[in-house]
Motif scaffolding. Structure first.
Motif, mmCIF file in Angstrom:
data_model
loop_
_atom_site.group_PDB
_atom_site.id
_atom_site.type_symbol
_atom_site.label_atom_id
_atom_site.label_comp_id
_atom_site.label_asym_id
_atom_site.label_seq_id
_atom_site.Cartn_x
_atom_site.Cartn_y
_atom_site.Cartn_z
ATOM 1 N N ILE A 1 48.517 59.642 28.562
ATOM 2 C CA ILE A 1 49.141 60.277 27.408
ATOM 3 C C ILE A 1 48.106 60.564 26.330
ATOM 4 C CG2 ILE A 1 50.774 59.897 25.515
ATOM 5 C CD1 ILE A 1 52.514 58.337 27.554
ATOM 6 N N GLU A 2 47.234 59.588 26.074
ATOM 7 C CA GLU A 2 46.205 59.767 25.054
ATOM 8 C C GLU A 2 45.271 60.921 25.405
ATOM 9 O OE1 GLU A 2 44.358 59.198 21.526
ATOM 10 O OE2 GLU A 2 46.145 58.140 22.221
ATOM 11 N N LYS A 3 44.967 61.065 26.698
ATOM 12 C CA LYS A 3 44.011 62.085 27.140
ATOM 13 C C LYS A 3 44.632 63.477 27.229
ATOM 14 C CE LYS A 3 40.281 63.802 29.200
ATOM 15 N NZ LYS A 3 39.034 64.061 28.444
ATOM 16 N N TYR A 4 45.848 63.581 27.739
ATOM 17 C CA TYR A 4 46.362 64.895 28.124
ATOM 18 C C TYR A 4 47.571 65.383 27.321
ATOM 19 C CZ TYR A 4 43.298 64.153 32.119
ATOM 20 O OH TYR A 4 42.196 63.922 32.907
ATOM 21 N N CYS A 5 48.174 64.529 26.525
ATOM 22 C CA CYS A 5 49.375 64.934 25.803
ATOM 23 C C CYS A 5 49.012 65.544 24.450
ATOM 24 C CB CYS A 5 50.290 63.721 25.614
ATOM 25 S SG CYS A 5 51.877 64.111 24.863
ATOM 26 N N ALA A 6 49.731 66.581 24.071
ATOM 27 C CA ALA A 6 49.518 67.204 22.761
ATOM 28 C C ALA A 6 49.840 66.204 21.656
ATOM 29 C CB ALA A 6 50.405 68.444 22.621
ATOM 30 N N PRO A 7 49.027 66.160 20.593
ATOM 31 C CA PRO A 7 49.240 65.171 19.523
ATOM 32 C C PRO A 7 50.647 65.196 18.933
ATOM 33 C CG PRO A 7 47.113 66.242 19.262
ATOM 34 C CD PRO A 7 47.813 66.969 20.365
ATOM 35 N N ILE B 1 53.510 65.642 20.256
ATOM 36 C CA ILE B 1 54.568 65.013 21.064
ATOM 37 C C ILE B 1 54.094 63.703 21.692
ATOM 38 C CG2 ILE B 1 55.793 67.170 21.558
ATOM 39 C CD1 ILE B 1 54.392 67.244 24.280
ATOM 40 N N LYS B 2 52.960 63.212 21.256
ATOM 41 C CA LYS B 2 52.376 62.012 21.869
ATOM 42 C C LYS B 2 53.270 60.792 21.669
ATOM 43 C CE LYS B 2 48.001 61.988 21.868
ATOM 44 N NZ LYS B 2 46.589 61.942 21.476
ATOM 45 N N GLN B 3 53.796 60.602 20.469
ATOM 46 C CA GLN B 3 54.634 59.439 20.215
ATOM 47 C C GLN B 3 55.919 59.500 21.039
ATOM 48 O OE1 GLN B 3 53.653 56.712 18.494
ATOM 49 N NE2 GLN B 3 55.523 55.862 19.409
ATOM 50 N N ALA B 4 56.484 60.695 21.172
ATOM 51 C CA ALA B 4 57.696 60.844 21.987
ATOM 52 C C ALA B 4 57.412 60.504 23.442
ATOM 53 C CB ALA B 4 58.227 62.274 21.867
ATOM 54 N N ALA B 5 56.223 60.909 23.936
ATOM 55 C CA ALA B 5 55.848 60.604 25.321
ATOM 56 C C ALA B 5 55.677 59.103 25.524
ATOM 57 C CB ALA B 5 54.567 61.341 25.691
ATOM 58 N N LEU B 6 55.107 58.425 24.528
ATOM 59 C CA LEU B 6 54.905 56.981 24.632
ATOM 60 C C LEU B 6 56.224 56.222 24.663
ATOM 61 C CD1 LEU B 6 51.905 56.567 22.163
ATOM 62 C CD2 LEU B 6 51.853 56.072 24.617
ATOM 63 N N PRO C 1 48.823 50.383 31.150
ATOM 64 C CA PRO C 1 47.542 50.795 30.571
ATOM 65 C C PRO C 1 47.084 52.167 31.047
ATOM 66 C CG PRO C 1 47.445 48.497 31.259
ATOM 67 C CD PRO C 1 48.721 49.054 31.789
ATOM 68 N N THR C 2 47.328 52.475 32.313
ATOM 69 C CA THR C 2 46.972 53.792 32.852
ATOM 70 C C THR C 2 47.837 54.881 32.231
ATOM 71 O OG1 THR C 2 46.446 52.687 34.949
ATOM 72 C CG2 THR C 2 46.558 55.094 34.974
ATOM 73 N N ARG C 3 49.124 54.615 32.112
ATOM 74 C CA ARG C 3 50.030 55.597 31.528
ATOM 75 C C ARG C 3 49.658 55.914 30.078
ATOM 76 N NH1 ARG C 3 53.983 51.976 33.771
ATOM 77 N NH2 ARG C 3 54.843 51.564 31.693
ATOM 78 N N LYS C 4 49.332 54.897 29.321
ATOM 79 C CA LYS C 4 48.957 55.114 27.920
ATOM 80 C C LYS C 4 47.707 55.979 27.811
ATOM 81 C CE LYS C 4 49.248 51.911 24.840
ATOM 82 N NZ LYS C 4 49.091 50.646 24.085
ATOM 83 N N LEU C 5 46.751 55.724 28.695
ATOM 84 C CA LEU C 5 45.522 56.512 28.664
ATOM 85 C C LEU C 5 45.772 57.963 29.079
ATOM 86 C CD1 LEU C 5 43.008 53.916 30.130
ATOM 87 C CD2 LEU C 5 43.047 54.777 27.783
ATOM 88 N N PHE D 1 55.587 67.592 28.345
ATOM 89 C CA PHE D 1 54.727 66.585 28.965
ATOM 90 C C PHE D 1 55.593 65.546 29.658
ATOM 91 C CE2 PHE D 1 52.342 62.656 29.195
ATOM 92 C CZ PHE D 1 51.086 63.074 29.584
ATOM 93 N N SER D 2 55.268 65.262 30.911
ATOM 94 C CA SER D 2 55.971 64.222 31.670
ATOM 95 C C SER D 2 54.997 63.541 32.617
ATOM 96 C CB SER D 2 57.127 64.836 32.471
ATOM 97 O OG SER D 2 57.729 63.856 33.305
#
Length: 415
Positions: free
Chosen positions: A195-201, A203-208, A189-193, A234-235
């Motif tokens: 990504i949602e907060k700081y990852c560029a839209p 590449i967001k799906q790739a990060a997830l 849950p923390t990781r998803k948040l 993003f990592s």
């Protein structure tokens, strides 16, 4: 010295007063000259947080509890019942590559070269852990250190062919091996948040979907206000969270700074090291399941029977707390108790990643966390050196050294 006297707690507010503070002023050691002038001593919230930010703030707050039903937690739990589990690389650095197994609370650091850097890591990790233990300082956790295997003793890798197979892809074997406790990554849950907060839209799906992001530790950079959002890369492995981002989430940066101050004082004046290149990270602590019976309960049982947890597992990956950890000791060196040792410690702090608050900050927040760091550093050092009064000026010299280094940097930047 009693256990209660030994215990160093750094999150109290107001800060603990140095037992030698009056003597400090009388002897013109000028503690207050090392602090920044600031009108208030509390960081003011910039406004109400949105729902996402509220959740992320709660999950990243120290000792907060996070529950997860993620497939990763299920995988770790299932792996506990397996006799053999594959090793995977979860990190790498200048010293070596780090491997782990699902469901196991161990990490295996294998050296990239067969020099003594990993042996130094082993010694300085043990030295620091012992110093924290002596002062019962638990507000920053240190992984347990278990054992070291030299590269010229092949039996360990021969007995653990799965580790050798996994490591052979990135390390030149035979290699030195250091075995220690694994810091559980932050929960899904923390990781998803994050990504949602700081990852560029874009590449967001790739990060997830990137499995490498499961190994998520967050570096709190109290000494930097350069945090940005939306970069091309993003990592979540060693994710850098800067002071401005922590303030935006209304995290208790003052308490974090206080803990870092106490930790640095212990490393300098109890462990007598320069703390060079150590890392502070937000990670998890998984709940170790204990079904230990009391003596009275045990005596009521008439025959040998199973007394373990109902789940038949030894570690609960579904419930975690967020903690501040200290790790990576391979570059740490011992210091002498004199000006040369202080200069070495100042230089180590200057070139480290910007975990520590910086003096001479422009904002009130920067000033407040610098004061919290410096006060707790001096307070803890005074306790540690209570029987060596002639050395009390050295911790103040370290704080003064950080100020002078920042003054010189500002002077260079102005030209």
């Amino acid at each position: 010295m009693s256990a209660n006297q030994r215990r160093l707690e750094s999150s109290s507010d107001p800060y603990p007063v140095s037992p030698t503070l009056e003597k400090d002023i009388a002897a013109n050691l000028h503690l207050y000259s090392l602090l920044s002038t600031v009108e208030q001593d509390n960081i003011q919230a910039s406004g109400e947080l949105g729902d996402l930010e509220q959740q992320l703030s709660r999950m990243l707050s120290l000792h907060s509890r996070v529950s997860t039903t993620s497939s990763n937690a299920q995988q770790h739990t299932a792996a506990q019942s397996q006799i053999i589990s594959a090793f995977k690389k979860i990190g790498a650095g200048a010293c070596g590559a780090i491997f782990a197994q699902d469901g196991k609370s161990f990490v295996f650091k294998l050296s990239k070269t067969n020099d003594e850097s990993l042996w130094n890591d082993y010694k300085m990790h043990t030295r620091t852990s012992s110093a924290f233990g002596k002062w019962e300082f638990t507000e920053i956790k240190i992984p347990e250190i278990y054992f070291f295997v030299p590269h010229d003793d092949p039996r360990y890798l021969e007995q653990n062919p799965e580790l050798a197979e996994g490591a052979s892809q990135v390390c030149n074997l035979p290699a030195n091996v250091l075995v220690s406790e694994r810091i559980p990554p932050l929960a899904k849950p923390t990781r998803k948040l994050l990504i949602e907060k700081y990852c560029a839209p874009r590449i967001k799906q790739a990060a997830l979907s990137d499995t490498a992001n499961r190994d998520c530790l967050v570096r709190p950079y109290l000494g930097s206000t350069q945090g940005k959002v939306g970069g091309l890369f993003f990592s979540l492995r060693n994710f850098k969270m800067h002071l401005n981002q922590m303030v935006d989430l209304q995290l208790d940066v003052k308490s974090i700074a206080s803990r870092m101050g106490t930790a640095m004082a212990i490393m300098h004046w109890e462990a007598r090291t320069d703390a060079r290149d150590v890392e502070f990270v937000f990670g998890s602590s998984s709940k170790k399941i204990s079904a230990r019976l009391s003596l009275e309960e045990l005596e009521k049982i008439q025959r040998p029977t199973y007394t373990g947890p109902p789940s038949y597992i030894t570690e609960d990956f579904f419930h975690r707390s967020t903690d501040l950890w200290l790790l990576d000791f391979n570059q740490v060196r011992t210091i002498t108790m004199d000006e040369a040792g202080v200069s070495q410690a100042v230089e180590a702090a200057r070139i480290n990643d910007p975990y520590l608050p910086k003096p001479l900050g422009d904002s009130s927040t920067e000033k407040i966390i610098w004061n919290a760091f410096a006060k707790h550093y001096i307070w803890a050092a005074d306790l540690i050196l209570a029987d060596s009064q002639e050395l009390l000026w050295l911790p103040r010299l370290f704080i003064r050294g950080l100020i002078e280094a920042q003054e010189q940097k500002k002077e260079r930047d102005s030209h």
